[in-house]
Design an enzyme around this catalytic site. Structure first.
Site, short mmCIF file in Angstrom:
data_model
loop_
_atom_site.label_atom_id
_atom_site.label_comp_id
_atom_site.label_asym_id
_atom_site.label_seq_id
_atom_site.Cartn_x
_atom_site.Cartn_y
_atom_site.Cartn_z
N LYS A 13 12.47 7.07 1.47
CA LYS A 13 13.47 6.58 0.52
C LYS A 13 13.24 7.12 -0.90
O LYS A 13 14.19 7.35 -1.63
CB LYS A 13 13.57 5.05 0.52
CG LYS A 13 12.29 4.34 0.22
CD LYS A 13 12.43 2.84 0.42
CE LYS A 13 11.20 2.10 -0.07
NZ LYS A 13 9.91 2.60 0.48
N ARG A 88 11.12 -6.08 -3.30
CA ARG A 88 10.31 -6.09 -2.08
C ARG A 88 10.06 -7.50 -1.59
O ARG A 88 9.38 -7.68 -0.58
CB ARG A 88 8.96 -5.43 -2.37
CG ARG A 88 8.88 -3.96 -1.96
CD ARG A 88 7.56 -3.45 -2.50
NE ARG A 88 6.97 -2.39 -1.75
CZ ARG A 88 6.95 -1.11 -2.17
NH1 ARG A 88 7.57 -0.76 -3.26
NH2 ARG A 88 6.29 -0.21 -1.47
N ARG A 127 1.27 13.06 3.83
CA ARG A 127 1.88 13.15 2.50
C ARG A 127 0.84 13.56 1.45
O ARG A 127 -0.28 13.05 1.44
CB ARG A 127 2.48 11.79 2.13
CG ARG A 127 3.13 11.77 0.76
CD ARG A 127 4.11 10.67 0.61
NE ARG A 127 3.50 9.36 0.49
CZ ARG A 127 4.19 8.24 0.25
NH1 ARG A 127 5.51 8.28 0.15
NH2 ARG A 127 3.58 7.08 0.15
N ARG A 160 -2.60 10.11 -1.84
CA ARG A 160 -2.64 8.82 -2.52
C ARG A 160 -3.68 7.94 -1.83
O ARG A 160 -3.76 7.93 -0.61
CB ARG A 160 -1.26 8.13 -2.40
CG ARG A 160 -0.35 8.43 -3.55
CD ARG A 160 1.06 7.98 -3.28
NE ARG A 160 1.20 6.57 -2.88
CZ ARG A 160 2.38 5.96 -2.76
NH1 ARG A 160 3.49 6.63 -3.01
NH2 ARG A 160 2.44 4.71 -2.39
N ARG A 171 -0.10 -1.98 4.56
CA ARG A 171 1.19 -1.88 3.86
C ARG A 171 2.35 -2.13 4.83
O ARG A 171 3.35 -2.74 4.46
CB ARG A 171 1.35 -0.50 3.22
CG ARG A 171 0.49 -0.34 1.97
CD ARG A 171 0.36 1.10 1.56
NE ARG A 171 1.58 1.66 1.04
CZ ARG A 171 1.85 2.96 1.01
NH1 ARG A 171 0.96 3.83 1.46
NH2 ARG A 171 2.98 3.40 0.51
P1 AMP Z 1 5.47 2.64 -3.32
O1 AMP Z 1 5.20 3.91 -4.05
O2 AMP Z 1 6.88 2.14 -3.50
O3 AMP Z 1 5.06 2.74 -1.87
O4 AMP Z 1 4.53 1.52 -3.98
C1 AMP Z 1 3.13 1.64 -3.99
C2 AMP Z 1 2.49 0.28 -4.20
O5 AMP Z 1 2.91 -0.26 -5.46
C3 AMP Z 1 2.85 -0.78 -3.18
O6 AMP Z 1 2.07 -0.71 -2.01
C4 AMP Z 1 2.60 -2.06 -3.97
O7 AMP Z 1 1.22 -2.34 -4.07
C5 AMP Z 1 3.09 -1.67 -5.37
N1 AMP Z 1 4.53 -1.96 -5.54
C6 AMP Z 1 5.54 -1.07 -5.70
N2 AMP Z 1 6.73 -1.69 -5.83
C7 AMP Z 1 6.47 -3.02 -5.73
C8 AMP Z 1 7.28 -4.18 -5.75
N3 AMP Z 1 8.61 -4.12 -5.89
N4 AMP Z 1 6.65 -5.39 -5.63
C9 AMP Z 1 5.32 -5.48 -5.50
N5 AMP Z 1 4.49 -4.43 -5.43
C10 AMP Z 1 5.06 -3.19 -5.56
#
Ligand code: AMP
Length: 215
Positions: A13, A88, A127, A160, A171
């Site tokens: 996404k 989320r 990735r 990452r 996750r």
């Molecule tokens: P992402 O890059 O979107 O996969 O986000 C990486 C990490 O950031 C996630 O595993 C969460 O720990 C944190 N994170 C990102 N967006 C949110 C959100 N909307 N609510 C809570 N934690 C978030």
């Protein structure tokens, strides 16, 4: 155009949000990117968030909501935005709708990207991201021209921390428990469109453009 891109980690996404943002001329707001930037800058918010992120847990609602409030209220979002990775949780979604309502706005669409679980694990495991700019690659599906080096800026590519196998597993369960309920939440509000996220980036992009250009 005010949209949310929803889906499990690794579903693609973020990449699609980037492409759609360029195509439709609206900013992409990724809470993951905002949090990683805060971690790199070493701000107090970044230090707090890092503990949760390293475990694969969600950062507390009030922290991410604060970040999004600031962005959504900025002048560059007057034409719209694509939210990637936010909301989320149900409280985040409620807060987003209150925030928009206070400005006389509402969401237009929520696109939920769907791919099989095995494909998620394969995508996240391969990735790699640039350690300087935000370019994202995949060792197998979107390899850089030169191994381990960013095509855009020549910097080293890194994995990452939260893309390592154990964290990916946690996750995914966090997604199932806390984020997947948003699918029904937005379906009930008649905002949900489901999109098959399997296959190459170009193929998914064509599906997405067809969906967004449709009635
Ligand atoms: P992402 O890059 O979107 O996969 O986000 C990486 C990490 O950031 C996630 O595993 C969460 O720990 C944190 N994170 C990102 N967006 C949110 C959100 N909307 N609510 C809570 N934690 C978030």
């Amino acid at each position: 155009m005010r949209m949310v891109f929803l889906g499990a980690p690794g579903v693609g996404k973020g990449t699609q949000a980037e492409l759609a943002a360029l195509k439709f001329g609206v900013p992409k707001i990724s809470t993951g990117d905002l949090l990683r930037a805060a971690v790199v800058q070493g701000t107090s918010l970044g230090r707090e968030a890092k503990e949760y992120m390293d475990r694969g847990d969600l950062v507390p609602d009030q922290v991410v909501i604060g970040l999004v409030e600031e962005k959504v209220g900025a002048p560059e979002c007057t034409k719209g935005f694509i939210l990637d990775g936010f909301p989320r949780t149900v409280p985040q979604a409620d807060r987003l709708s209150e925030l928009l309502m206070a400005k006389g706005q509402s969401l237009d669409k929520v696109v939920c990207f769907l791919i099989p679980r095995e494909e998620v694990v394969q995508r996240l495991g391969g990735r790699r991201g640039c350690s300087r700019c935000s370019a994202v690659y995949h060792v197998e599906f979107v390899p850089p021209k030169n191994d381990g080096v960013c095509d855009e800026c020549g910097k080293e590519l890194v994995q990452r921390d939260d893309d390592r196998e154990e964290t990916v597993r946690s996750r995914l369960s966090v997604y199932e428990e806390q984020t997947a309920p948003l699918i029904e939440y937005y379906r009930e509000k008649n905002l949900l469109s489901e999109l098959n996220g399997s296959g190459p980036v170009d193929t998914v992009q064509k599906r997405l453009v067809a969906l967004l250009s449709g009635p």
